[in-house]
Every structure is written in C-alpha cells, then in structure tokens.
Write an enzyme that holds these catalytic residues in place. Structure first.
Site, short mmCIF file in Angstrom:
data_model
loop_
_atom_site.label_atom_id
_atom_site.label_comp_id
_atom_site.label_asym_id
_atom_site.label_seq_id
_atom_site.Cartn_x
_atom_site.Cartn_y
_atom_site.Cartn_z
N SER A 80 0.80 -1.23 0.00
CA SER A 80 0.00 0.00 0.00
C SER A 80 0.83 1.28 0.00
O SER A 80 0.30 2.35 -0.28
CB SER A 80 -0.95 0.01 1.20
OG SER A 80 -0.22 0.12 2.42
N LYS A 121 0.95 4.62 6.88
CA LYS A 121 0.40 5.44 5.80
C LYS A 121 1.02 6.82 5.85
O LYS A 121 1.74 7.17 6.78
CB LYS A 121 -1.13 5.57 5.94
CG LYS A 121 -1.91 4.27 6.05
CD LYS A 121 -1.94 3.48 4.77
CE LYS A 121 -2.75 2.19 4.94
NZ LYS A 121 -2.64 1.32 3.73
#
Length: 290
Positions: free
Chosen positions: A57, A127
């Site tokens: 990701s 993230k």
C-alpha cells in the site's frame, strides 16, 4: 658510618596493597550483553522501534518486506503528526479485519520484545499523513488531491496511479479533519485501504492522534534501499497551513544504540579495576597500565 637507603625500607604494615587484577573480557561479556539488552528495551519503548512493511500500500516509497525505524521520542514531548509524514499507527477500528496474523517463533518473539526485530503480532498500519486537525481534504475525479484548497504535487504516488480513484466506495470525498485526528492515505492509491475506505467506522476514517506510534524516519533494510523518509516539498507550499518542526530524528537501530552505550560502561568499569590503589607506602602501578 653506614649509610641507610630510606627508599628501600618500609615501615611494618605500610606496604602498598597489590592492585586487583582486571576481569578478563569473557567475564565482562555477560555484563555487556545484559546492559545492551536493557538499553535496547528502553530504546524500543521510548526512542525508536523497527517495523516491517507487510503490504504494497505504500509503494514505491516502501516495498513489502522493507524495515523502517520509527521515532517514538518526539511524541513524548508533545509533537503531533504533520502533513506529509509517513507514520505508524495502531489499528483504529478493525481496518485489518480479515488479515492473517503472523505466528512468530520463540526467538523472533524475544528479539521483537527487545526491539531487535519488528513485532509480528502488533496490529499496526503505516500510511502518509495528508490532513491534520482543522484541515479540509478533498478529491474529485482523478485528482489532484487538495488540502485546504491547495492542490498537491505528489511524485511519490505509485507510477500509473492517479491521486484519486473514481469510485463510489470512498475514492471521491471532501472531509474536514477534527482536532486530535489525522487523515491518512497510502502512496499506492489504487491499492490501499486507508482513510477513504474506512469512513463508515466509528472515527469516519480518521485516525486518532493518540493511536499514532510515531513517524517512520529511516528505511533501514534491505541495505540497498536504505534512505530517509523526508516530508515532500508540496506540503510546504504557502497557504496550505502551518507545520510544526519535529525534534531531530534518531537514525540508528535500537540494538546498535544499546551496544554503543553499553561499551563505554564496561570500559569505565575496567578502568576502575586498573586504577592504582593508594596506601601509606609507595603506590604500586598495575601491570600493563601507563
């Protein structure tokens, strides 16, 4: 008259005590190891910790299997995540539901406990921070992504991806981030279940600042991918908002820091052992010392 050489005489009971022999290196080694382990545990708890990247990701900034070092010190001094930082945070509300849980062996468990290996059991995510408390973050069409009305230039986005996804599951959005929360997104925009796709949870896709473990500051492994993780310039553009300057980041693995700190302690102990002992007679110099 007989001449006496007073330098060759000593009064009874005034002789110099013999210097204690220093312990051998092998006897000092267990002390060194114990000190290093204790320091590694303290460093992992309060300063810096290693984490493993489990997914794609954050490509290409981070690849699956990369190891990053996370600064855990600055949050202790009130520093909060800034826009553009890559952060590790605890799963805020079952974002990892359905993901398999790793089962480490005994050695891996011990090494992760002292910070020499990433923990395989912690449910953490990594993230990039896009918005902080008070920000408005929005995406329309394929982008660009905007923060407080300012379009971001995002060269870190995975090649071939668009900044925004044209889908009705969260790819199109306009949100205002509450104080005490952050809005996060993966760099591989079309392969990241981030804040966009968790807006139905109790935090509406936001991550509470209290769940942030720290900022990822160094990509430490593999060696050929070593590098820092700076804040991209686009987040410094005028009008986007104020960013706080975090304290200096640590860039050394916990085990290495602990070992570096432990060695001087053992050397100090050995020097004390070698130090000449003072009595009422002539001082005796320990063998080998100068």
């Amino acid at each position: 008259m007989t001449e006496h050489n007073h330098s060759d005489e000593q009064a009874p009971g005034t002789g110099s005590p013999e210097a204690r022999k220093p312990r051998s290196f092998w006897k000092e080694l267990p002390i060194l190891i114990v000190i290093a382990l204790v320091l590694a545990l303290l460093i992992k708890t309060f300063l810096v910790q290693a984490f493993s990247i489990p997914s794609d990701s954050m490509q290409n900034t981070l690849q699956r299997g990369d190891r990053v070092l996370v600064d855990k010190l600055t949050p202790w001094f009130g520093s909060e995540p800034d826009r553009g930082e890559v952060v590790v945070f605890h799963d805020p509300d079952d974002w990892l539901a359905g993901e398999p849980t790793a089962k480490p062996n005994a050695l891996q468990t011990v090494l992760s406990w002292i910070g020499l290996m990433p923990s395989a059991e912690e449910k953490d995510l990594i993230k990039r921070v896009i918005g902080v408390g008070g920000d408005t973050v929005e995406c329309n069409g394929t982008g660009p992504l905007k923060v407080n009305g300012k379009a971001l230039n995002e060269p870190y986005v995975y090649p071939g991806n668009t900044p925004c996804s044209q889908d009705d599951q969260g790819g199109q959005f306009k949100v205002k981030v509450p104080e005490g929360f952050i809005w996060v997104m993966g760099d591989h925009r079309q392969n990241s279940r981030d804040s966009r796709y968790n807006q139905a949870d109790k935090n509406h896709g936001m991550v509470p600042v209290k769940e942030v473990v720290g900022r990822a500051i160094v990509r430490a492994w593999p060696v050929n991918r070593w590098g820092t993780l700076p804040v991209p310039d686009t987040f410094d553009q005028q009008g986007i908002g104020q960013q706080s300057s975090a304290a200096g980041a640590l860039t050394v693995a916990p085990g290495g820091v602990a070992l570096t700190a432990a060695v001087p302690l053992v050397v100090w102990r050995r020097k004390r052992t070698l130090k000449p002992q003072t009595g009422t007679g002539t001082p005796t110099t320990a063998a080998g010392s100068r």
